[in-house]
Motif scaffolding. Structure first.
Motif, PDB file in Angstrom:
ATOM      1  N   UNK A 127       0.824  -1.207   0.000  1.00  0.00           N
ATOM      2  CA  UNK A 127       0.000   0.000   0.000  1.00  0.00           C
ATOM      3  C   UNK A 127       0.857   1.256   0.000  1.00  0.00           C
ATOM      4  N   UNK A 128       2.155   1.117   0.212  1.00  0.00           N
ATOM      5  CA  UNK A 128       3.052   2.274   0.231  1.00  0.00           C
ATOM      6  C   UNK A 128       3.312   2.748  -1.203  1.00  0.00           C
ATOM      7  N   UNK A 129       3.432   4.054  -1.417  1.00  0.00           N
ATOM      8  CA  UNK A 129       3.638   4.559  -2.776  1.00  0.00           C
ATOM      9  C   UNK A 129       5.063   4.312  -3.269  1.00  0.00           C
ATOM     10  N   UNK A 130       5.209   4.270  -4.574  1.00  0.00           N
ATOM     11  CA  UNK A 130       6.544   4.213  -5.166  1.00  0.00           C
ATOM     12  C   UNK A 130       7.297   5.486  -4.790  1.00  0.00           C
ATOM     13  N   UNK A 131       8.557   5.382  -4.359  1.00  0.00           N
ATOM     14  CA  UNK A 131       9.317   6.567  -3.950  1.00  0.00           C
ATOM     15  C   UNK A 131       9.359   7.645  -5.032  1.00  0.00           C
ATOM     16  N   UNK A 132       9.294   8.923  -4.631  1.00  0.00           N
ATOM     17  CA  UNK A 132       9.179  10.033  -5.593  1.00  0.00           C
ATOM     18  C   UNK A 132      10.298  10.094  -6.621  1.00  0.00           C
ATOM     19  N   UNK A 133      11.535   9.777  -6.236  1.00  0.00           N
ATOM     20  CA  UNK A 133      12.626   9.898  -7.203  1.00  0.00           C
ATOM     21  C   UNK A 133      12.502   8.884  -8.332  1.00  0.00           C
ATOM     22  N   UNK A 134      11.837   7.768  -8.055  1.00  0.00           N
ATOM     23  CA  UNK A 134      11.609   6.768  -9.094  1.00  0.00           C
ATOM     24  C   UNK A 134      10.509   7.239 -10.042  1.00  0.00           C
ATOM     25  N   UNK A 135       9.450   7.795  -9.474  1.00  0.00           N
ATOM     26  CA  UNK A 135       8.361   8.345 -10.284  1.00  0.00           C
ATOM     27  C   UNK A 135       8.879   9.472 -11.171  1.00  0.00           C
ATOM     28  N   UNK A 136       9.729  10.322 -10.601  1.00  0.00           N
ATOM     29  CA  UNK A 136      10.288  11.440 -11.374  1.00  0.00           C
ATOM     30  C   UNK A 136      11.123  10.937 -12.549  1.00  0.00           C
ATOM     31  N   UNK A 137      11.868   9.863 -12.334  1.00  0.00           N
ATOM     32  CA  UNK A 137      12.684   9.300 -13.421  1.00  0.00           C
ATOM     33  C   UNK A 137      11.802   8.773 -14.540  1.00  0.00           C
ATOM     34  N   UNK A 138      10.688   8.153 -14.178  1.00  0.00           N
ATOM     35  CA  UNK A 138       9.742   7.663 -15.191  1.00  0.00           C
ATOM     36  C   UNK A 138       9.186   8.830 -15.998  1.00  0.00           C
ATOM     37  N   UNK A 139       8.747   9.875 -15.298  1.00  0.00           N
ATOM     38  CA  UNK A 139       8.138  11.010 -15.989  1.00  0.00           C
ATOM     39  C   UNK A 139       9.110  11.643 -16.973  1.00  0.00           C
ATOM     40  N   UNK A 140      10.350  11.805 -16.539  1.00  0.00           N
ATOM     41  CA  UNK A 140      11.354  12.405 -17.421  1.00  0.00           C
ATOM     42  C   UNK A 140      11.613  11.525 -18.635  1.00  0.00           C
ATOM     43  N   UNK A 141      11.725  10.212 -18.409  1.00  0.00           N
ATOM     44  CA  UNK A 141      12.013   9.298 -19.514  1.00  0.00           C
ATOM     45  C   UNK A 141      10.829   9.190 -20.470  1.00  0.00           C
ATOM     46  N   UNK A 142       9.625   9.281 -19.934  1.00  0.00           N
ATOM     47  CA  UNK A 142       8.443   9.180 -20.791  1.00  0.00           C
ATOM     48  C   UNK A 142       8.314  10.376 -21.730  1.00  0.00           C
ATOM     49  N   UNK A 143       8.939  11.508 -21.364  1.00  0.00           N
ATOM     50  CA  UNK A 143       8.905  12.690 -22.218  1.00  0.00           C
ATOM     51  C   UNK A 143       9.864  12.589 -23.404  1.00  0.00           C
ATOM     52  N   UNK A 144      10.771  11.629 -23.363  1.00  0.00           N
ATOM     53  CA  UNK A 144      11.790  11.489 -24.416  1.00  0.00           C
ATOM     54  C   UNK A 144      11.254  10.600 -25.529  1.00  0.00           C
ATOM     55  N   UNK A 145      11.066  11.136 -26.742  1.00  0.00           N
ATOM     56  CA  UNK A 145      10.529  10.335 -27.845  1.00  0.00           C
ATOM     57  C   UNK A 145      11.356   9.098 -28.178  1.00  0.00           C
ATOM     58  N   UNK A 146      12.650   9.128 -27.841  1.00  0.00           N
ATOM     59  CA  UNK A 146      13.487   7.962 -28.121  1.00  0.00           C
ATOM     60  C   UNK A 146      13.004   6.724 -27.351  1.00  0.00           C
ATOM     61  N   UNK A 147      12.282   6.956 -26.275  1.00  0.00           N
ATOM     62  CA  UNK A 147      11.792   5.835 -25.474  1.00  0.00           C
ATOM     63  C   UNK A 147      10.420   5.325 -25.911  1.00  0.00           C
ATOM     64  N   UNK A 148       9.876   5.900 -26.978  1.00  0.00           N
ATOM     65  CA  UNK A 148       8.539   5.530 -27.412  1.00  0.00           C
ATOM     66  C   UNK A 148       8.531   4.378 -28.415  1.00  0.00           C
ATOM     67  N   UNK A 149       9.712   3.888 -28.767  1.00  0.00           N
ATOM     68  CA  UNK A 149       9.816   2.802 -29.738  1.00  0.00           C
ATOM     69  C   UNK A 149       9.866   1.449 -29.025  1.00  0.00           C
TER      70      UNK A 149
END
Length: 382
Positions: free
Chosen positions: A40-62
């Motif tokens: 029930x504990x949330x994923x730590x914020x620094x991990x969520x932030x890394x996902x958000x940043x990587x999801x913004x990079x089109x190179x990761x959309x393939x």
């Protein structure tokens, strides 16, 4: 309509529990879910932030790499060396998984022929058996009994079964019993596997959920383990990332190549942004892991103390977020708790025949809810 293989599959335990919960919730019952082990504990914020940043990079959309990004596999190898002292060649001895369940349920297809035996603990994670059935193998249950500290007695496996077995699953810290294994047990497993030509699959997702200073070993720390087996690990429990579906298989290169060949034909790999987040988890600060363990330990203490006050013989686990409690009839006990008190626990029989006589509590709810569950149980004649 369905294949014979489908008819051999048992109902998935946790799906049935979800149905029962839904039925009670529709009646307006306040459900305290101590059943499925979903943090029930949330994923730590620094991990969520890394996902958000990587999801913004089109190179990761393939399409991602089937085996995993080199950077992720390097992070896995580095984490294993730092945590267990195990040296891995990231390019050959690591493999990205969509959670450890992915590897557990698919590895049989690489090594098991129809009619071959697979050695699986009972009680044990249902995926060991279902993966075997999909590969058309036969499950030989290894009983985990309290008098043996919930370790399988390898000498009790019939010789003809051992000689024809292709895989052996082991799982410590253990789900559902919460038992732990010493490195000496892993040495026994290596010897047994070497003598019988068996591939060992160590399922180790709970190694970091530990209490009272306990540190769980890796199977790969045992001498000779790299020659006979692999280990599945996951970020799900360590970093509260169950829904992210990211894990790893590590160990023997030839065994991993077989699993990898299956996976290239059934999936297209893990989303690169999730792998970037996993790199942040494995390589970043580990305070979040220690903080989670502190929370789980408090919950463990409250639950175990409360159950003991109610007269139950409950050991305090050293690891996992489960408490394994003996009862007279597990199905009847679980049904009584749900239908009279709105408390969900998992009947042990759902993990195999040796699970009868036990129920599993998951300490994945706040202390206040655990205390409420104890008070509801106190009002029953159990």
């Amino acid at each position: 309509m369905y294949s014979t293989r489908m008819s051999n599959l048992p109902p998935y335990l946790f799906a049935r529990i979800d149905e029962m919960k839904t039925e009670q919730a529709k009646k307006g019952v306040d459900i305290i879910d101590l059943g499925v082990g979903d943090p029930d504990l949330p994923t730590p914020p620094h991990i969520v932030a890394a996902l958000c940043a990587a999801a913004q990079d089109p190179d990761n959309h393939h399409y991602p790499s089937y085996a995993g990004m080199p950077a992720y596999r390097e992070a896995v190898a580095s984490w294993y060396h730092k945590r267990f002292g195990v040296t891995l060649d990231a390019s050959k001895e690591t493999l990205a998984l969509m959670g450890s369940k992915d590897g557990i349920t698919h590895i049989g297809e690489a090594f098991v022929n129809p009619g071959d035996y697979v050695l699986a603990p009972s009680p044990g994670y249902p995926g060991y058996s279902t993966g075997t059935l999909f590969a058309e193998g036969k499950v030989h249950e290894m009983p985990l009994l309290r008098q043996n500290n919930f370790l399988p007695v390898l000498d009790n496996i019939p010789k003809n079964v051992a000689r024809s077995a292709k895989l052996m699953f082991i799982n410590y810290p253990n789900n559902p019993t919460s038992a732990v294994a010493p490195l000496s047990f892993y040495r026994e497993v290596v010897d047994f596997a070497t003598d019988n030509g068996i591939v060992v699959v160590s399922d180790n997702p709970y190694s970091e959920v530990a209490f009272d200073g306990y540190r769980a070993p890796s199977f790969l720390e045992a001498k000779g383990a790299m020659e006979v087996g692999v280990e599945m690990h996951s970020l799900s429990k360590t970093y509260n990332m169950t829904g992210w579906r990211i894990g790893m298989a590590v160990g023997n290169a030839e065994i991993l190549a077989g699993l990898g060949r299956v996976k290239t034909n059934v999936d297209s790999g893990v989303f690169n942004a999730v792998q970037h987040a996993a790199i942040a988890a494995l390589s970043g600060p580990q305070d979040c892991v220690r903080e989670a363990c502190t929370i789980y330990q408090e919950r463990r203490d409250v639950l175990v103390s409360g159950l003991r006050e109610l007269g139950f013989d409950v050991p305090a686990p050293k690891a996992t977020f489960y408490v394994w409690m003996p009862v007279k009839d597990c199905m009847s006990f679980a049904a009584t708790l749900l239908n009279t008190s709105g408390i969900v626990v998992t009947p042990g029989i759902g993990f195999g025949s040796s699970g009868e006589g036990y129920v599993r509590f998951a300490i994945t709810r706040p202390v206040e809810r655990i205390k409420e569950a104890i008070e509801r149980m106190r009002r029953l004649d159990l």
